[in-house]
Enzyme design. Structure first.
Site, mmCIF file in Angstrom:
data_model
loop_
_atom_site.group_PDB
_atom_site.id
_atom_site.type_symbol
_atom_site.label_atom_id
_atom_site.label_comp_id
_atom_site.label_asym_id
_atom_site.label_seq_id
_atom_site.Cartn_x
_atom_site.Cartn_y
_atom_site.Cartn_z
ATOM 1 N N LYS A 56 -11.705 -3.970 9.219
ATOM 2 C CA LYS A 56 -11.734 -4.788 8.009
ATOM 3 C C LYS A 56 -12.863 -5.797 8.065
ATOM 4 O O LYS A 56 -13.317 -6.204 9.137
ATOM 5 C CB LYS A 56 -10.404 -5.509 7.794
ATOM 6 C CG LYS A 56 -10.138 -6.647 8.764
ATOM 7 C CD LYS A 56 -8.835 -7.371 8.430
ATOM 8 C CE LYS A 56 -8.559 -8.481 9.456
ATOM 9 N NZ LYS A 56 -7.294 -9.188 9.197
ATOM 10 N N HIS A 84 -5.842 -1.557 -4.256
ATOM 11 C CA HIS A 84 -6.206 -0.381 -3.458
ATOM 12 C C HIS A 84 -7.104 0.508 -4.294
ATOM 13 O O HIS A 84 -6.755 0.865 -5.427
ATOM 14 C CB HIS A 84 -4.969 0.373 -2.998
ATOM 15 C CG HIS A 84 -4.110 -0.458 -2.088
ATOM 16 N ND1 HIS A 84 -3.064 -1.219 -2.550
ATOM 17 C CD2 HIS A 84 -4.197 -0.689 -0.758
ATOM 18 C CE1 HIS A 84 -2.516 -1.869 -1.530
ATOM 19 N NE2 HIS A 84 -3.188 -1.578 -0.441
ATOM 20 N N GLN A 112 0.814 -11.259 -2.732
ATOM 21 C CA GLN A 112 -0.572 -10.852 -2.528
ATOM 22 C C GLN A 112 -1.207 -10.404 -3.837
ATOM 23 O O GLN A 112 -0.567 -9.723 -4.648
ATOM 24 C CB GLN A 112 -0.643 -9.690 -1.536
ATOM 25 C CG GLN A 112 -0.207 -10.028 -0.124
ATOM 26 C CD GLN A 112 -0.330 -8.821 0.787
ATOM 27 O OE1 GLN A 112 0.130 -7.736 0.457
ATOM 28 N NE2 GLN A 112 -0.957 -9.017 1.932
ATOM 29 N N ASP A 162 -2.996 -7.910 -4.472
ATOM 30 C CA ASP A 162 -3.258 -6.742 -3.643
ATOM 31 C C ASP A 162 -3.847 -5.609 -4.475
ATOM 32 O O ASP A 162 -3.320 -5.275 -5.544
ATOM 33 C CB ASP A 162 -1.938 -6.282 -3.019
ATOM 34 C CG ASP A 162 -2.129 -5.620 -1.673
ATOM 35 O OD1 ASP A 162 -3.271 -5.566 -1.198
ATOM 36 O OD2 ASP A 162 -1.125 -5.164 -1.099
ATOM 37 N N ARG A 200 7.450 -10.996 5.482
ATOM 38 C CA ARG A 200 7.053 -10.865 6.885
ATOM 39 C C ARG A 200 8.016 -11.679 7.749
ATOM 40 O O ARG A 200 8.279 -12.856 7.468
ATOM 41 C CB ARG A 200 5.624 -11.384 7.090
ATOM 42 C CG ARG A 200 4.601 -10.799 6.108
ATOM 43 C CD ARG A 200 4.120 -9.431 6.517
ATOM 44 N NE ARG A 200 3.291 -8.811 5.496
ATOM 45 C CZ ARG A 200 1.985 -9.040 5.322
ATOM 46 N NH1 ARG A 200 1.368 -9.933 6.087
ATOM 47 N NH2 ARG A 200 1.303 -8.401 4.390
ATOM 48 N N CYS A 211 0.792 -1.228 0.000
ATOM 49 C CA CYS A 211 0.000 0.000 0.000
ATOM 50 C C CYS A 211 0.831 1.289 0.000
ATOM 51 O O CYS A 211 0.463 2.246 -0.705
ATOM 52 C CB CYS A 211 -1.011 0.000 1.138
ATOM 53 S SG CYS A 211 -0.440 -0.641 2.706
ATOM 54 N N HIS A 269 -8.316 -1.057 1.016
ATOM 55 C CA HIS A 269 -7.391 -2.157 0.749
ATOM 56 C C HIS A 269 -8.212 -3.422 0.505
ATOM 57 O O HIS A 269 -9.180 -3.682 1.218
ATOM 58 C CB HIS A 269 -6.485 -2.429 1.953
ATOM 59 C CG HIS A 269 -5.788 -1.236 2.525
ATOM 60 N ND1 HIS A 269 -4.425 -1.070 2.475
ATOM 61 C CD2 HIS A 269 -6.267 -0.141 3.190
ATOM 62 C CE1 HIS A 269 -4.087 0.057 3.080
ATOM 63 N NE2 HIS A 269 -5.196 0.632 3.515
#
Length: 667
Positions: A494, A408, A404, A406, A386, A357, A540
């Site tokens: 979330k 946005h 991911q 991912d 991570r 992000c 997200h």
């Protein structure tokens, strides 16, 4: 004169000081109570104004109490078998319990059998559990030979965080196990509650395994042995659980990954860093290609960002202050040293990215934005890193390097709800495409109590608005919505999609998060229709969570028998004899021309073994060719379940497979 106790919403005459055991004397199915909302033992006294509810052994609270009691029985068995062993803690956990011990030697499988046998004897003896409230001095006297219990008592006396959880509420309590003569045969410092008698444990429990552990989970502390067990309300429930566990083991993606040559976890790379083999790479590519195309259909623009960046970026985003323990340490870039190794120019700290992000925010900020640009939807397959503890890394479902899907979305505040609905609809349709269709939703919110309040950034008003928006959209789906207080990310609440697999296990899949804070921290703006500058909100979303984890879940969901469109090999050709190889090769070329992934078994194995090998490989279709097939320009069409159709024309066989791929049939 009788006092009043509230029971199940009704006022009932009640003598003050009566125990719950006396109150429920005619209810043999009641094993504990909820006293003013909290689980408690049956021997607790009841007083005017109390709220009392019965707890049955078959309900969740009852199973927790059963399992906690069983942990005590196992601990007693260990100390009787191994005098001198020291007690750690023994909580109930999902589907079972464990207890930690300090012993001279690790437990062997034979030891575990002996422990279970001894525990069964204790259960049959019908020992009773008795709660005794003690002061600190009395607790120390009772636990004088138990160093770990003494530490808990001392920590509680100092007001140490967490000590009261391990010891028991606002007071110290000891549970005594007494035999039929009323003699104390064993005791443990514990918060309880427990069953009235060990007999209620019955024969629905088992000792399952042992492992190494550290006192309080800290590797700098003493090394302990952890004994795990499971306990259920009946022997039938235990057997059903054992069947489920056996099925879960059969579906374990780590085992299937090796058997089907999909992926592996080389020691040379380190924990939590998988590699995908060619066949696993096929599945991964199919997943990514399909999801990339679906994102573009849904109005997303595909972007790409680097794996590392300057450390300062993650201070701006808030990740280092609030998520830093999950990030890998900084690396020094552009550092210069002389010939002696002395630093002559300090480097600049860079970090492996843990989230995509912040970089997407930089793309948004790279030029001026207008309300006409919104919603701006950015998407990438971004690999993030991570720093997970080695103890929690697990196959593909918990890794240190994850990719991911991912995205946005940057939208005006007033459009946040419609964008979240769009994302949820998109997520659920994607999961259905991959064969998951049993869902519920979880709403993770801020828990602003005590130290946990420091986990979050942003104003109360922003959190309230974000939470309200997510909840309204989630409820509008008609799916069950389960609260998860305290589970939000540091920047916003979330919704997560919880999906049940083929054997009923629940996995967290897609997530969508509403974030007012990062747009503010990155000073993101757009020009509104009236010419004013406004701040967008950021949403997200990840559809799989991570490619690796989702592939692990799918492997277990399908037990390695992937639907045709995802199968690394979609058809395998098996000639009845070598003389039919040219014919088989001709058919294989026709299949390949239609984009079908096909292999030919031209090994020296005998025909029956080739069929067994095809079955073990879980290939959707096995096409067999012999003399009659060649003469008729046909094949024998064999399915994964062992059924077979003979004499299927080749063109029809090709059409069937192509149709199954196009329709994403769950074959």
């Amino acid at each position: 004169m009788a006092d009043i106790v509230t029971l199940d919403g009704k006022n009932i005459d009640f003598e003050d000081g009566m125990t719950a055991t006396e109150f429920f004397a005619d209810r043999k199915d009641v094993i504990a109570i909820r006293l003013n909302g909290a689980p408690a033992d049956l021997d607790r006294e009841l007083h005017a104004g109390d709220t009392v509810e019965p707890i049955l052994i078959s309900e969740p609270d009852g199973l927790d109490i059963l399992r906690h009691s069983c942990a005590h029985v196992v601990a007693q068995a260990v100390q009787e078998l191994y005098p001198g062993s020291k007690l750690g803690i023994g909580p109930y956990i999902t589907d079972g319990f464990y207890y930690d011990f300090q012993v001279e030697e690790p437990f062997t499988p034979e030891d575990l059998k002996a422990i279970e046998k001894k525990a069964q004897r204790i259960v049959k003896e019908g020992q009773t559990f008795h709660r005794v409230v003690v002061d600190e001095d009395e607790a120390i006297r009772r636990e004088a030979n138990e160093p770990f219990k003494l530490e808990l008592i001392q920590d509680k006396g100092k007001g140490a965080e967490g000590a009261s959880v391990e010891v028991g509420g606002s007071e110290l309590t000891v549970y005594e196990n007494r035999n039929r003569k009323g003699e104390v045969v064993w005791q443990d410092l514990c918060r309880g509650p427990h069953l009235p008698s060990t007999k209620l444990i019955g024969n629905g429990f088992a000792v399952t395994r042992a492992s190494a552990a550290y006192w309080r989970g800290d590797q700098d502390n003493a090394s302990l042995q952890r004994v795990y067990g499971t306990a259920w309300a009946s022997k039938d429930d235990l057997k059903a659980y054992q069947v489920r566990i056996a099925e879960a083991e059969r579906r374990d993606h780590r085992r299937l990954g090796a058997e089907l040559d999909l992926f592996s976890f080389p020691d040379e790379l380190g924990s939590g860093l998988p590699v995908f083999h060619p066949k696993g790479g096929v599945i991964k590519r199919e997943m990514e290609d399909y999801v990339r195309a679906r994102h573009i259909e849904e109005g997303f623009e595909y972007v790409g960002t680097p794996h590392i960046s300057k450390e300062a970026l993650y201070y701006t985003s808030g990740h280092l202050p609030y998520y830093g323990e999950n990030m890998f340490p900084a690396m020094q870039v552009d550092e210069q040293r002389d010939e002696n190794g002395e630093i002559i120019k300090q480097g600049q700290p860079y970090r492996l990215k843990a989230m995509n992000c912040p970089m997407h925010n930089l793309i948004y900020r790279s030029r001026g934005r207008s309300y006409r640009d919104l919603p701006l939807r950015l998407f990438e397959f971004g690999t993030v890193y991570r720093n997970e503890a080695s103890g929690v890394v697990h196959g593909l479902t918990r890794v240190r390097a994850l990719t991911q899907d991912d995205s946005h979305s940057y939208v005006a505040v007033e459009d946040a709800a419609s964008e979240i609905k769009h994302l949820l609809d998109f997520m659920l349709s994607l999961l259905r495409d991959f064969g998951l269709d049993d869902f519920y939703l979880e709403l993770s919110t801020r828990d602003a109590v005590g130290k946990k309040a420091n986990k979050f950034i942003g104003s109360d008003e922003q959190w309230d608005e974000a939470t309200r928006t997510l909840e309204e959209v989630a409820r509008a789906t008609g799916l069950e919505l389960v609260p998860d207080p305290g589970g939000a990310a540091f920047y916003g609440p979330k919704i997560s999609v919880q999906a049940r697999d083929a054997i009923g296990r629940t996995w967290q899949m897609s997530t969508v998060q509403l974030d007012f804070n990062q747009p503010e921290r990155f000073d993101l703006e757009y020009q509104a229709a009236d010419g004013s500058r406004k701040r967008p909100v950021m949403i997200h979303s990840a559809k799989f969570g991570s490619i690796e984890r989702f592939l692990g879940v799918l492997t277990e969901h399908y037990a390695g028998a992937f639907p045709v469109w995802l199968s690394p090999v979609q058809a395998i050709m098996v000639p009845v004899a070598d003389e039919f190889l040219p014919y088989v090769e001709e058919i294989a070329q026709k299949l390949k021309a239609h984009g079908i992934r096909v292999e030919i078994d031209d090994s020296t194995d005998r025909f029956p073994k080739k069929i067994r090998n095809a079955s073990k490989s879980k290939v959707p279709y096995t096409l067999i060719a012999g003399g009659e097939d060649r003469d008729a320009h046909a094949v024998s069409f064999r399915f994964r379940d062992g059924s077979q159709e003979n004499g299927v024309p080749v063109d029809q066989a090709v059409e069937r497979i192509v149709d199954a791929i196009k329709t994403k049939a769950q074959v």
